[in-house]
Design a protein around this motif. Sequence first.
Motif, mmCIF file in Angstrom:
data_model
loop_
_atom_site.group_PDB
_atom_site.id
_atom_site.type_symbol
_atom_site.label_atom_id
_atom_site.label_comp_id
_atom_site.label_asym_id
_atom_site.label_seq_id
_atom_site.Cartn_x
_atom_site.Cartn_y
_atom_site.Cartn_z
ATOM 1 N N HIS A 1 -7.493 6.746 -5.618
ATOM 2 C CA HIS A 1 -7.683 5.277 -5.072
ATOM 3 C C HIS A 1 -7.030 3.916 -6.156
ATOM 4 O O HIS A 1 -7.205 3.851 -6.811
ATOM 5 C CB HIS A 1 -9.244 4.874 -5.260
ATOM 6 N N SER A 2 -6.672 3.362 -4.784
ATOM 7 C CA SER A 2 -6.031 1.963 -5.477
ATOM 8 C C SER A 2 -5.867 0.766 -4.772
ATOM 9 O O SER A 2 -5.752 0.872 -3.308
ATOM 10 C CB SER A 2 -4.384 2.230 -5.766
ATOM 11 N N GLY A 3 -5.320 -0.193 -5.123
ATOM 12 C CA GLY A 3 -5.494 -1.576 -3.743
ATOM 13 C C GLY A 3 -4.793 -2.608 -4.554
ATOM 14 O O GLY A 3 -4.927 -3.024 -6.115
ATOM 15 N N SER A 4 -4.995 -3.763 -3.923
ATOM 16 C CA SER A 4 -4.407 -5.129 -4.295
ATOM 17 C C SER A 4 -4.845 -6.074 -3.505
ATOM 18 O O SER A 4 -5.094 -5.613 -2.062
ATOM 19 C CB SER A 4 -2.995 -4.888 -4.782
ATOM 20 N N SER B 1 -4.320 -2.052 5.198
ATOM 21 C CA SER B 1 -3.904 -3.092 5.137
ATOM 22 C C SER B 1 -4.269 -4.088 5.863
ATOM 23 O O SER B 1 -4.266 -3.661 7.098
ATOM 24 C CB SER B 1 -2.117 -3.987 4.577
ATOM 25 N N ASP C 1 -3.366 4.987 4.123
ATOM 26 C CA ASP C 1 -3.116 3.294 3.856
ATOM 27 C C ASP C 1 -3.842 2.444 4.812
ATOM 28 O O ASP C 1 -3.597 2.384 5.371
ATOM 29 C CB ASP C 1 -1.619 3.294 3.938
ATOM 30 N N SER D 1 0.629 -1.361 -0.333
ATOM 31 C CA SER D 1 0.427 -0.185 -0.006
ATOM 32 C C SER D 1 0.823 1.491 0.059
ATOM 33 O O SER D 1 2.067 1.539 0.502
ATOM 34 C CB SER D 1 -0.664 -0.017 1.038
ATOM 35 N N ASN E 1 -5.099 -4.987 0.380
ATOM 36 C CA ASN E 1 -4.353 -3.038 0.911
ATOM 37 C C ASN E 1 -5.466 -2.356 -0.411
ATOM 38 O O ASN E 1 -5.234 -2.753 -1.492
ATOM 39 C CB ASN E 1 -3.117 -3.186 -0.323
ATOM 40 N N TYR E 2 -5.366 -1.255 0.940
ATOM 41 C CA TYR E 2 -6.187 -0.472 0.173
ATOM 42 C C TYR E 2 -5.343 1.533 0.308
ATOM 43 O O TYR E 2 -4.317 1.032 1.461
ATOM 44 C CB TYR E 2 -7.218 0.165 0.492
ATOM 45 N N THR E 3 -4.861 2.151 -0.622
ATOM 46 C CA THR E 3 -4.966 3.910 -0.793
ATOM 47 C C THR E 3 -5.477 4.696 -1.032
ATOM 48 O O THR E 3 -5.903 4.708 -2.447
ATOM 49 C CB THR E 3 -3.005 3.281 -1.189
ATOM 50 N N TYR E 4 -5.809 5.819 -0.676
ATOM 51 C CA TYR E 4 -6.241 6.828 -0.727
ATOM 52 C C TYR E 4 -5.281 8.030 -0.861
ATOM 53 O O TYR E 4 -4.694 8.218 0.406
ATOM 54 C CB TYR E 4 -7.462 7.237 0.550
#
Length: 677
Positions: free
Chosen positions: A584-587, A535, A533, A71, A553-556
Amino acid sequence: MFLKRILFTGVCLFVAVIAFAQSKLDSTQILNEVVVLGDRYREVIPSQRLSGEKLEALSSFSVADAIRYFSGVQIKDYGGIGGLKTVDIRSMGTNHLGVFYDGIQLGNAQNGTVDLGKFSLDNIEEISLYNGQKSEIFQSAKDFGSAGTVYLRTRRPRFTDGKKFNINSYFRTGSFDLVNPSVLWEQKITKNMSSSFNAEYIYASGKYKFRHTVRNADGSIANDTAAIRKNGDVHALRLEGGFNGFTGSDGKWHIKSYFYDSEKGLPGAIVSNVWKNSQRQWDRNTFVQGSFQKRLFKDYEFLTNIKYSNDYMRYQNPDTTLMLLDNRFLQQEFYISTANKYSILPNWDLDLSVDYIWNTLDANLVDFPYPTRNTVLAVLATAFEWQRWKAQASVLSTFVFENVRKQNRAKPDDKSEYTPAVFLSYKPLKRENLNFRAFYKHIFRMPTFNDLYYTDIGSIKLRPEYTTQYNIGFQYEKHFKKGIVGYLNFRADAYYNEVIDKIVATPKGGSGSGSLYRWQMENLGYVEIRGVDVSAQIGWKLPANVQINTSLNYTYQKAQNFTEYKNEIEKKWYGGQINYIPRHSGSAIANIVWQSWDLNYSFIYVGERYHNSANIRENYEQPWYTHDLTLGKSFHYKNTKFKLSAEVNNILNQQFEVITCYPMPGRNFKIILKSDI
């Protein structure tokens, strides 16, 4: 025919290594090895880590591919196996991330970036990512000198009772005409000394189908074309060798040599209906490094590192319709460091570390000044524990002295900077592994040689680029003896970063006012970054010995450009999200293990973003996501353990671009055969 010969040679090499090892094996039974990495002493801000089987299970070809699952990280990927891959942490810029290989930083004074696509996972034991810095004080001064750090730790030889050597072999083939054999040989020399040698060869044509869509200002499609990506071939050879040893129970050392040689095509951006480029690049990277750590007295311990690197790069553009170029660069670095830790009290340590770095760059550019940079880093750091509190603080002193060989060329003024950092953590509950943490760090990065001296672009008037970081967060970890949940690890962080005097390239005009023909490096930027972040990792224990490990995992991020504007055009940039940073992004990762089978699923999502700080429709980039799947089966033949894996990436064949006009591959696959002896 050429590809078939390479494929045949790779298979023969793979089989020959196995056959030779089989002939050397005795009747010793191979036991499952338990690896204890040791306690991380007084770690205040835990890192994000990928290691062991979790790292191996990912659908990742290089280190850059694996880091995508952390993240707070953005990867700039220019496509294909040989494409440039760099990492940006929390939107502060690639140059603010330090990359360390077995404890010593990978430097690049020329452009400040490290291409992580050059580093294979075959010899990597663990990847860890730290925000701020690695929260240990017993380390080199360079470890304190970046806004964030990535640590790559290669395998250290370990031998079961009676064994004298280990051999691990890989052979990969698949899409892009990939041929990728590698072998790792570990040899036990004495009780306290071992050696290792790793060789890897990569060939790929780099050809893949893609769709390229151009949209009008109103979002309608102006052009939608299917084509084949060309001039993305890569030929690469990587060799690594090293010795590791212990001096009793209170000391250790290692020596490593590294060689990487490649030739690759640069497919370039697709603009103005140009579908094929002819640019090529040659790289030759070599370094030798060593480290020695020893406890001399009960309360005193020292660490010393030394390194020499020699990096050659040639860039050729034979296209006379653009600009005929054949640029060659040679940079050298010498580095030496010493760290000294003294325990004042059982819960209070003090460290003094001093580094010296010498960098030089030669190039065949017209009127090149041939710069030399001498840098001295000194840090005073302390670590303290009291009841359930942990604290670390440091002050880094940086002194830079620059010289040029050209008598008629000016040089930047000498620089001295003092940058502090403070880290705190608190464990409120004695019997629960819940920790709250916070840190503050102020750091800077020097302009690179390209920023200062590149022909017609560089400016010696550039100031360093400063970052200030504030972070608060918590982490909760728990292991369960009963139930289907085996363990839980949850962490969340909120942060605010500032980047001041950001170094950017701005158009300076050329043949006419407003022309984009000539550019100049300047200190123009001011960026504010606010982010979160989150996770979570959960381990599941199901009936029939089925184990499932999941990770989310997530990120703003709200990363805004507040550079002062001078005209109506620049006004469009003010307050806009900086280029290529998604809000916004994540995995997500799910690994299922049952007996000798394992199935790994991974998902990556990157939200909408803009390829320019002017957040207007023309600069809009659509979200993209990929689904990857790997199925593996382990089996034994005599005393050799094999694993055969089939990997499918981008299962839904999504057409996307990480960097605009650089299309990424659609659905692709790999077959991997691994042996452990």
